[in-house]
Design a protein around this motif. Structure first.
Motif, mmCIF file in Angstrom:
data_model
loop_
_atom_site.group_PDB
_atom_site.id
_atom_site.type_symbol
_atom_site.label_atom_id
_atom_site.label_comp_id
_atom_site.label_asym_id
_atom_site.label_seq_id
_atom_site.Cartn_x
_atom_site.Cartn_y
_atom_site.Cartn_z
ATOM 1 N N ARG A 33 -6.953 48.643 -28.701
ATOM 2 C CA ARG A 33 -6.350 49.725 -27.922
ATOM 3 C C ARG A 33 -5.092 49.238 -27.210
ATOM 4 N N ILE A 34 -4.071 50.087 -27.208
ATOM 5 C CA ILE A 34 -2.821 49.743 -26.524
ATOM 6 C C ILE A 34 -3.031 49.916 -25.019
ATOM 7 N N THR A 35 -2.705 48.873 -24.274
ATOM 8 C CA THR A 35 -2.840 48.978 -22.817
ATOM 9 C C THR A 35 -1.482 49.157 -22.141
ATOM 10 N N GLU A 36 -0.434 48.675 -22.798
ATOM 11 C CA GLU A 36 0.881 48.790 -22.169
ATOM 12 C C GLU A 36 1.963 48.586 -23.213
ATOM 13 N N GLU A 37 3.075 49.309 -23.041
ATOM 14 C CA GLU A 37 4.272 49.078 -23.856
ATOM 15 C C GLU A 37 5.418 48.891 -22.878
ATOM 16 N N LYS A 38 6.109 47.758 -23.006
ATOM 17 C CA LYS A 38 7.173 47.469 -22.047
ATOM 18 C C LYS A 38 8.275 46.687 -22.750
ATOM 19 N N ASP A 39 9.492 47.151 -22.620
ATOM 20 C CA ASP A 39 10.657 46.490 -23.221
ATOM 21 C C ASP A 39 10.470 46.268 -24.725
ATOM 22 N N GLY A 40 9.856 47.231 -25.407
ATOM 23 C CA GLY A 40 9.667 47.127 -26.853
ATOM 24 C C GLY A 40 8.484 46.272 -27.272
ATOM 25 N N VAL A 41 7.806 45.660 -26.296
ATOM 26 C CA VAL A 41 6.658 44.796 -26.575
ATOM 27 C C VAL A 41 5.372 45.605 -26.374
ATOM 28 N N THR A 42 4.446 45.478 -27.315
ATOM 29 C CA THR A 42 3.180 46.215 -27.220
ATOM 30 C C THR A 42 2.034 45.273 -26.885
ATOM 31 N N TYR A 43 1.233 45.672 -25.906
ATOM 32 C CA TYR A 43 0.090 44.878 -25.453
ATOM 33 C C TYR A 43 -1.185 45.592 -25.882
ATOM 34 N N ILE A 55 2.458 42.271 -29.571
ATOM 35 C CA ILE A 55 3.373 42.406 -30.712
ATOM 36 C C ILE A 55 4.794 42.527 -30.157
ATOM 37 N N THR A 56 5.620 41.534 -30.468
ATOM 38 C CA THR A 56 6.998 41.495 -29.995
ATOM 39 C C THR A 56 7.940 41.631 -31.192
ATOM 40 N N PRO A 57 8.826 42.619 -31.205
ATOM 41 C CA PRO A 57 9.771 42.738 -32.322
ATOM 42 C C PRO A 57 10.655 41.496 -32.414
ATOM 43 N N LYS A 97 5.207 38.853 -16.821
ATOM 44 C CA LYS A 97 4.746 39.714 -17.907
ATOM 45 C C LYS A 97 3.600 40.589 -17.428
ATOM 46 N N PRO A 98 3.356 41.710 -18.108
ATOM 47 C CA PRO A 98 2.273 42.597 -17.679
ATOM 48 C C PRO A 98 0.903 41.920 -17.785
ATOM 49 N N GLY A 99 0.023 42.245 -16.859
ATOM 50 C CA GLY A 99 -1.365 41.816 -16.960
ATOM 51 C C GLY A 99 -1.669 40.454 -16.378
ATOM 52 N N VAL A 100 -0.651 39.604 -16.263
ATOM 53 C CA VAL A 100 -0.866 38.246 -15.734
ATOM 54 C C VAL A 100 0.199 38.008 -14.662
ATOM 55 N N SER A 101 -0.229 38.042 -13.397
ATOM 56 C CA SER A 101 0.791 37.972 -12.341
ATOM 57 C C SER A 101 1.297 36.552 -12.124
ATOM 58 N N ARG A 102 0.433 35.564 -12.352
ATOM 59 C CA ARG A 102 0.863 34.171 -12.151
ATOM 60 C C ARG A 102 0.419 33.352 -13.350
ATOM 61 N N LEU A 103 1.370 32.623 -13.940
ATOM 62 C CA LEU A 103 1.016 31.773 -15.070
ATOM 63 C C LEU A 103 1.875 30.515 -15.082
ATOM 64 N N VAL A 104 1.341 29.503 -15.725
ATOM 65 C CA VAL A 104 2.093 28.252 -15.921
ATOM 66 C C VAL A 104 2.475 28.198 -17.395
ATOM 67 N N GLU A 105 3.770 28.042 -17.634
ATOM 68 C CA GLU A 105 4.260 27.989 -19.012
ATOM 69 C C GLU A 105 4.636 26.555 -19.372
#
Ligand SMILES: [Fe+2]
Length: 294
Positions: A33-43, A55-57, A97-105
């Motif tokens: 199920r799609i939870t969010e679409e933002k800046d062309g990216v689908t979550y 899914i990122t174009p 990014k959506p869904g994760v407010s704090r992350l270490v990359e």
């Protein structure tokens, strides 16, 4: 003091040439199920987490980004300190990014981007009502350059355990929980996806899924057959961008305290311990598709 410990693979980010087709595959075929679409990216979600597939174009297809959940015993700042002490650079990202407010990359030695977090928004959109609807995203296998360093990185810096190998050093299975493998690092001189795998509930679910895929023109390319390493009964097919997708049941359960796999009637020896396997199929079946070279 606690050490950095991942316990779950939560998401993969597909860079897709034809992102709309990939989104249709994950919704109509896989039942996400799609939870969010933002800046062309689908979550997309498997039912509970904000996302399990992104899914990122992009110009070229690739998977270069993986999301893992940490056990939460350390703050993200403490995680960064420990990584830094091992010579691993990382950056803290807030609301990136959506869904994760704090992350270490950070990057693994193979060049994959890894996102580590302790909390993800739990959208709880529910499981899909049509399509395959797996229980969960179970594991990924990727070809890795610098594969020896990559294996050591996941084991020594992120808390994974080594389970099995197929061929000496060829396919290297690592876990961060009780599943036989969450990662399969395949020796190579380039880094790219080998396959992505989803857990189904039982054999009947596997047959129905193969029927559904056949109706949609997606043949089963390998299987069903029981693997040696992991003993999962697996089937493989292609998504619209020809990424290899595995559907499996019956994965071995690792007991780290004992260093054995929970005994099963189909185990060749008891107790079964991590080892090096030669064949891919425990049933001795050969298929036209050579899984070692996808
Ligand atoms: Fe697999």
């Amino acid at each position: 003091m606690s050490t950095v410990k991942i316990f779950r693979l939560v998401y993969l980010d597909f860079f897709a040439k034809n992102s709309q087709t990939m989104v249709e595959y994950y919704t109509n075929t896989m039942g996400y199920r799609i939870t969010e679409e933002k800046d062309g990216v689908t979550y997309l979600s498997n039912g509970f987490d904000h996302h399990n597939i992104v899914i990122t174009p992009a110009e070229e297809k690739a998977v270069r980004r993986y999301g893992y959940q940490l056990d939460g015993k350390l703050t993200l700042e403490e995680v960064q300190e420990q990584l830094h002490s091992k010579g691993i650079a990382s950056s803290l990202k807030i609301d990136a990014k959506p869904g994760v407010s704090r992350l270490v990359e950070l990057q693994d030695p193979a060049g994959n981007v890894i996102e580590l977090f302790t909390e993800m928004e739990q959208s709880a959109v529910g499981f899909g009502s049509s399509g395959i609807v797996p229980l969960k995203l179970g594991h990924v296998a990727f070809y890795a350059k610098n594969f020896q360093e990559t294996i050591e990185f996941y084991r020594d810096a992120l808390g994974f355990s080594f389970t099995d190998q197929i061929g000496v050093g060829f396919a290297n299975f690592l876990t961060c929980n009780t599943d036989h493998h969450v990662l399969n690092v395949v020796a190579s001189d380039e880094t790219r996806l080998h396959h992505i795998a989803f857990q189904l509930k039982d054999a009947s679910h596997q047959y129905v899924s193969s029927d559904l895929l056949a109706r949609q023109g997606r043949p089963t390319l390998w299987g069903p057959s029981r693997h040696t390493a992991g003993h999962n009964i697996a089937t493989y097919h292609h998504d619209p961008e020809e990424n290899v997708v595995e559907l499996y049941i019956d994965m071995d359960v690792f007991i780290p305290e004992l260093g054995i796999f929970e005994p099963r009637p189909w185990h060749e020896v008891l107790p079964l311990k991590p080892k090096i396997w030669e064949a891919l199929s425990a049933w001795g079946t050969e298929f036209e598709l050579d899984l070692a070279k996808v």
